[in-house]
Design a protein around this motif. Structure first.
Motif, short mmCIF file in Angstrom:
data_model
loop_
_atom_site.label_atom_id
_atom_site.label_comp_id
_atom_site.label_asym_id
_atom_site.label_seq_id
_atom_site.Cartn_x
_atom_site.Cartn_y
_atom_site.Cartn_z
N ARG A 189 0.83 -1.21 0.00
CA ARG A 189 0.00 0.00 0.00
C ARG A 189 0.86 1.26 0.00
N LEU A 190 1.91 1.19 0.82
CA LEU A 190 2.80 2.35 0.94
C LEU A 190 3.45 2.68 -0.40
N LEU A 191 4.01 1.66 -1.04
CA LEU A 191 4.69 1.90 -2.31
C LEU A 191 3.70 2.42 -3.34
N HIS A 192 2.52 1.84 -3.35
CA HIS A 192 1.51 2.26 -4.30
C HIS A 192 1.18 3.73 -4.12
N TYR A 193 0.95 4.08 -2.87
CA TYR A 193 0.61 5.48 -2.62
C TYR A 193 1.74 6.41 -3.05
N CYS A 194 2.97 6.05 -2.64
CA CYS A 194 4.08 6.94 -2.90
C CYS A 194 4.37 7.08 -4.38
N ILE A 195 4.17 6.00 -5.13
CA ILE A 195 4.47 6.09 -6.56
C ILE A 195 3.33 6.76 -7.31
N GLU A 196 2.10 6.46 -6.94
CA GLU A 196 0.97 6.95 -7.73
C GLU A 196 0.51 8.35 -7.32
N GLU A 197 0.50 8.60 -6.00
CA GLU A 197 -0.18 9.82 -5.57
C GLU A 197 0.75 10.89 -4.98
N GLU A 198 1.96 10.49 -4.61
CA GLU A 198 2.84 11.45 -3.94
C GLU A 198 3.31 12.53 -4.91
N SER A 199 3.33 13.75 -4.45
CA SER A 199 3.74 14.85 -5.33
C SER A 199 5.22 15.16 -5.17
#
Lengths: 452, 745
Positions: free
Chosen positions: B497-507
């Motif tokens: 979940r963490l990697l997904h968030y950081c790659i997809e949504e992190e600015s």
């Protein structure tokens, strides 16, 4: 060498500015003020640098006394010099405040210019003996109207006991005024001042006790050839010199003013000194890790947690303080501030208090997380108590541990903790009737902390 | 007073000052003059009143004279033509029968900072040097220095210098000290006033007559003197012994510095001096003035670098008073940490513990960090205290404790188990980003020992959207990957979940890149990832260092009793820079250099062997010559390339950039070509000769030969001699395409 000297008020107003070497512009004042006000509390402000110009400052009397220099001098010299300058200003103007500096600015310029650091930023002399020949400006004393002055006048003009005691403001007048209207007042004040720093542990154990003392002379005599100050004969210095079982007065070490002659000190404990006008410290002494008398205050605290309303978790801290003064009954303490910091809190709502007498006050200072209990006069041997109820929402029992040490600040008049006394004070040649000699003893609390 | 614009004020004052009625009434006249000075101090420009003020200077009232002179000195440089009018009055006053008036006039005349003053003041100064009154002599002596500073580039007047040297024997002590000061300024370019044996002994004998300010200054001047023999040295030391215990801190400290300097070859004498001065130093630490306290504490810290045990028994003196400002408390805590030993550890810790709940969060955090430092030696007791602090549930305390735990685990691996247990049991988590990072590092590094680690981390991953700090996010990524390596089953899902968030949504690009890096690493396999991600869990090499090392006194005695210790280390390079900038001539030359002059400093050996050079005060030709003849050559080396063909001043400027001063060159293409240069390293002076084309020196036909001498000989430098050669390559790419390499040592 010093490039500039300036005195600023706490608001940054320029009171005095003197440039000695023409190396720097006047802008450095505002540079300094910006730097000193921008500092946060944990940064040491004593030495600050800006583009190769170093500012060294001390704070005295609520003013900034600043020296700037481009070289790398001894910090001790500059700091002591600035302190000396402030002391001289106090000697000449009577007191040290923004007002007195403003009123006497011509005199202070003269001081600075004439002798203190006159030339090119080099310190020439700071001795009042030499200075008095050169300083010409009369001081304008800023004497605020004070009720203390009235207390000297006896009821219906009757002579009261108080005339034997010099009023507390007597020593704060300019030394120069002796040639003016107060010509007859040939007075000399000898103060024995001790600063006490004590830490008492949570179980009432004395953890640390230090006494720093000094004998200070403030002399208003125009001329005085020699003064002999006799100290307790049984005074012993250093740990090795303990004599038998006698109740000796002991100090660990002492240092004397350059001008003090000590030829009779070893046998008779007599200091010989030719005081110059103004204030000077004749002797400094200290005593470490030992208190010859019992500590002046004992505290019996209890801190508890109580619920006002258990259902909404509205809790409060009950602080019960019992304070006993262990001085002899005749003595009393003036103006005792007792403060407890910190209190466990995020938001303080209210406090209720029960104090043992109406002249005491108590106050919560939420900004400092502090509770301040003020006792104007505390007679020796007495016991006072206070109960405080502080409402603190959401209090956990662990946070009671946080209720911090109790710190007290006070002044014990007519008393020294080491027991050092002045046996006699002789002036020679004896100027009977003309001169008045005052001896005062006072103990200040430098830091008096009791752990809970 | 009603507010008036500056022009209005000036007009008003002029009207008053020129009013004959006012002039007749001395008191009123003086009042107006006082008013002018007051406006001047407040920053108002009252220079327009110059003429009226000049008139006011012709008075018998000394106070009025002083005020007017103060005014004149301030504005003389703005109005040089008008100031010339005042000079007549001043010169007349210089011949006044009253010595005070004479001195006053002379002093103020010297203070006029404007061109062309010298011709007017020279004669009165010379007369003043021979005045009967010591007051006038004092002023005249410093007047010489002022005169020199008015025209810094002119040649030094030998007669005045000689006269000043003669006045060192003056009966008035202030005149003596002023002579030293004046000579120091006048001879600045030649290395300052020379203290030879007769002068040194004369000064030592006069010490008792001087006041404390002069004493400490003379002691500083005496630092230049080197006694010839041990007997002389000990004579001097016993003469100065009484001053070690002076009641003026500045005299005691200046004496101590001189002792340390003179007795550098006698460590026992140094130790004894330190022991004797410890009492005055401690007294300044408890002085009433808090600035003095601070200065005392900073110097105690310096002394403790070499003699950590000296203040051991006095540790209670460094307990903080509640009313002290925090900058003093910080210093005291630093000292307390150094003073801990087996006997006092319990008391010191109890004291530090009480600071942890201080109102100021910075102070509380510093106290916690101090306990953490002590924990490296006495881990058990400290851990108890730190664990207890977690129970207070104060955000800033929790955060500081967690950070301290992180450092402790890193430095002292044996405490890991206890720390992990505490962290596992700790319920609430820090709120600030520093604390969060520390906690995450602990969880990632030691996740195998903290049973609740995955759940704590899950909380952070769930709250990722509200997290603002990118540093925390990066730390979280690293910690999660590390945890995945040791506890894969519990972590896999949340790491995804963490990697997904950081790659997809992190600015934030850095966070995103880090996440991508880990993602790709994990694609390569777990073992690959483990190789890359896991590093050492602690730094065992550091724990050896925690035992205090005693530094030699020579490491710090050069900065003792200077501003350095008070301002922190950042002052030292700055002063070196200012001393270089002080010399206007060298600054000018630096500017002449072409822009592209490329000065690179390369040391072929270890970087840590680098020697720092500094310019220091310039040497006189005589001093150099004397030292050169006295000293033995320490090192000679053929450089293997010819002498530089650059113009002498370019070369000089280039050498100055690498902190080497030039004394003399042979001009042009003379053979043999010689150059004498010198520089200072820590505590020593290095002299060198460059030689080419000398028949007697072998190998000098084609390339440069360098011979190096050193004063005083630095044991360190000799031992590490071969490895310590530092090559300065000065490339004049634009000047004449010559590469010039110069070897020091």
């Amino acid at each position: 060498m010093i490039s500039q000297i300036f005195i600023l008020s706490s608001k940054g107003d320029h009171l005095i500015y003197k440039d000695f070497r023409g190396e720097e512009s006047k802008d450095s004042i505002s540079v300094f003020y910006e730097m000193v006000t921008a500092l946060s509390g944990d940064q040491p402000p004593v030495v600050m640098s800006h583009k190769g110009l170093h500012f060294i400052h001390v704070r005295q009397g609520g003013l900034y006394w600043v020296a700037s220099t481009k070289t790398n001098p001894s910090p001790f010299t500059i700091i002591e010099f600035l302190n000396r300058l402030a002391a001289l200003t106090k000697d000449y103007c009577g007191s040290l405040s923004e007002k007195s500096v403003r009123m006497n600015f011509a005199l202070i310029y003269e001081l600075l210019d004439e002798m203190v650091v006159n030339d090119f930023g080099y310190i020439q002399t700071t001795s009042t003996d030499i200075l008095k020949n050169f300083i010409q400006t009369e001081a304008v004393s800023s004497k605020p109207f004070s009720l203390f002055d009235l207390s000297n006048v006896g009821l219906f003009g009757a002579e009261t006991q108080q005339s034997k005691v010099a009023p507390s403001v007597a020593a704060s007048r300019p030394i120069m005024s002796s040639r003016g209207e107060q010509g007859g007042k040939n007075e000399i004040f000898v103060d024995v001042i001790e600063r006490l720093s004590v830490v008492i542990g949570s179980k009432g154990v004395l953890m640390k006790a230090d006494i720093q003392g000094e004998i200070r002379i403030k002399c208003f005599l125009p001329t005085c050839s020699e003064m002999r100050i006799g100290l307790n004969e049984e005074l012993s210095i250093g740990k090795s010199q303990l004599k038998g079982y006698s109740s000796a007065v002991r100090v660990d070490e002492c240092r004397f003013h350059q001008a003090v002659k000590l030829d009779e000190f070893d046998t008779f404990r007599i200091l010989k000194v030719c005081p110059s006008q103004g204030e000077q410290t004749v002797m400094q002494y200290q005593l470490c890790d030992e208190l010859p008398c019992a500590p002046p205050f004992q505290l019996f605290p209890s801190v508890e947690k109580d619920y006002v309303n258990r259902s909404v978790n509205l809790s409060m801290v009950l602080i019960f303080l019992k304070l006993r003064c262990d001085l002899p009954p005749k003595r009393s303490v003036f103006i005792l501030h007792t403060s407890i910091t910190p209190l466990p809190l995020s938001i303080l709502y209210s406090m209720s208090q029960e104090l043992s007498s109406p002249d005491q006050t108590a106050e919560l200072q939420p900004k400092n997380k502090a509770l301040l209990w003020e006792i104007p006069r505390f007679p020796g041997g007495a016991q006072l108590s206070a109960l405080f109820k502080v409402d603190v929402p959401g209090l956990s029992s662990a946070s009671l541990l946080e209720v911090g040490p109790v710190s007290m600040s006070f002044e014990l008049p007519k008393q020294t903790c080491t027991g050092l006394q002045i046996r006699f004070l002789r002036l020679s040649p004896t100027q009977t009737g003309l001169s008045q000699r005052w001896v005062r003893y006072v103990t200040h609390s430098d830091s008096y902390t009791i752990r809970i | 007073m009603p507010y008036l614009g500056s022009e209005e004020v000036v007009k008003e004052l002029r009207r008053a000052l020129s009013n004959p009625n006012v002039q007749a009434d001395r008191l009123r006249y003086k009042n107006y003059i006082t008013k002018v000075i007051r406006y001047m101090t407040q920053g108002l420009d009252v220079s327009a009143l110059f003429m009226d003020m000049v008139k006011a200077s012709a008075t018998v009232d000394i106070v009025q004279k002083k005020l007017v002179y103060l005014y004149m000195c301030t504005y003389a440089s703005d109005k040089p033509d008008l100031a010339l009018l005042a000079i007549n009055t001043l010169r007349k006053d210089c011949a006044d029968p009253n010595p005070m008036v004479r001195g006053l006039a002379l002093r103020n005349m010297c203070n006029f900072r404007m061109p062309g003053m010298t011709e007017y003041i020279e004669q009165p100064i010379v007369a003043g040097l021979r005045d009967k009154a010591s007051y006038v002599r004092r002023v005249a002596v410093l007047g010489c220095a002022k005169m020199h500073s008015l025209q810094p580039n002119t040649e030094i007047d030998g007669t005045i210098v000689n006269e000043l040297y003669a006045l060192l024997r003056d009966p008035d002590p202030v005149v003596v000290v002023n002579c030293l000061r004046a000579l120091e300024e006048i001879l600045k370019d030649e290395g300052g006033v020379v203290i030879n044996k007769p002068i040194a002994h004369h000064l030592l004998n006069r010490m008792k007559d001087l006041d404390s300010w002069a004493q400490s200054e003379v002691l500083t001047f005496l630092l230049r003197y080197r006694p010839r023999s041990d007997d002389e040295l000990f004579d001097i030391l016993s003469l100065l012994d009484a001053f070690l215990l002076s009641s003026h801190a500045h005299v005691a400290v200046a004496t101590l510095r001189l002792f340390l300097h003179l007795a550098s070859a006698h460590p026992t004498v140094q130790a004894d001096a330190l022991l004797r001065t410890s009492a005055p130093l401690l007294a300044t630490c408890g002085a009433a003035s808090r600035e003095l306290r601070f200065a005392g504490l900073c110097h105690v810290q310096q002394v403790m670098r070499s003699q950590p045990g000296l203040f051991g028994t006095h540790y209670k003196r460094f307990f903080c008073g509640y009313s002290e400002p925090s900058y003093i408390k910080f210093r005291k805590m630093e000292i307390l940490v150094e003073l801990v030993n087996d006997e006092n550890v319990a008391l010191v810790l109890e004291e530090l513990r009480s600071y942890c709940t201080d109102v100021s969060p910075e102070l509380a955090q510093a106290a916690i960090a101090a306990i953490g430092r002590i924990a490296r030696t006495y881990s058990e007791k400290c851990l108890d205290i730190l664990t207890g602090l977690l129970g207070l549930k104060q955000d800033h305390i929790t955060s500081a404790v967690i950070q301290t735990f992180r450092d402790l685990v890193w430095f002292c691996p044996q405490s890991t188990a206890a720390v992990c247990q505490t962290v596992g049991a700790c319920v609430d988590s820090p709120q600030d980003s520093e604390g969060k990072q520390a906690l995450l590092w602990l969880l990632g590094e030691h996740g195998d020992q903290i049973s609740s680690a995955p759940y704590v981390m899950e909380g952070y991953i769930d709250g990722l959207k509200t997290e603002l700090s990118s540093a925390v996010k990066m730390e979280l990524l690293t910690a999660a990957v590390k945890m995945f390596l040791c506890r894969p089953a519990e972590t896999q899902d949340m790491l995804g979940r963490l990697l997904h968030y950081c790659i997809e949504e992190e600015s934030d690009v850095c966070v995103r890149d880090r996440a991508l890096l880990y993602y790709r690493l994990l694609q390569r396999g777990v073992e690959e990832t483990r190789k890359v991600v896991t590093g050492p869990k602690s730094d065992p090499s550091m724990s050896v260092l925690t035992g205090r090392q005693e530094e030699p006194i020579s490491e710090w005695d050069s900065t003792f009793n200077t501003l350095g210790p008070l301002a922190g280390c950042d002052l030292c390079p700055q002063t070196a820079a200012t001393s270089a900038a002080d010399q206007p001539s060298c600054r000018a030359e630096n500017e002449l250099l072409p822009e592209s002059t490329d000065v690179t400093l390369s040391s072929p050996d270890d970087a840590e062997e680098e020697i720092s050079l500094s310019l220091g005060p310039p040497l006189s030709h005589e001093t150099f010559e004397k030292m050169w003849l006295d000293l033995e050559t320490l090192h000679r080396q053929t450089l293997g390339f010819p002498r530089p063909r650059a113009a002498p001043d370019t070369l000089q400027a280039a050498l100055q950039l690498v902190k080497i001063q030039t004394l003399a060159f042979t001009p042009g293409d003379t053979v043999p070509w010689k150059a004498y240069i010198y520089t200072r390293s820590t505590e020593t002076l290095i002299l060198a000769e460059l030689l080419q084309g000398d028949q007697q020196a072998p190998g000098s036909d084609e390339s440069l030969v360098v011979s190096v001498k050193q004063q005083p000989v630095n044991q360190h430098a000799i031992r590490g001699f071969p490895s310590r050669s530092v090559v300065y390559r000065v490339c004049f790419s634009q000047v004449n395409q010559t590469n010039y390499t110069f070897v020091v040592f």
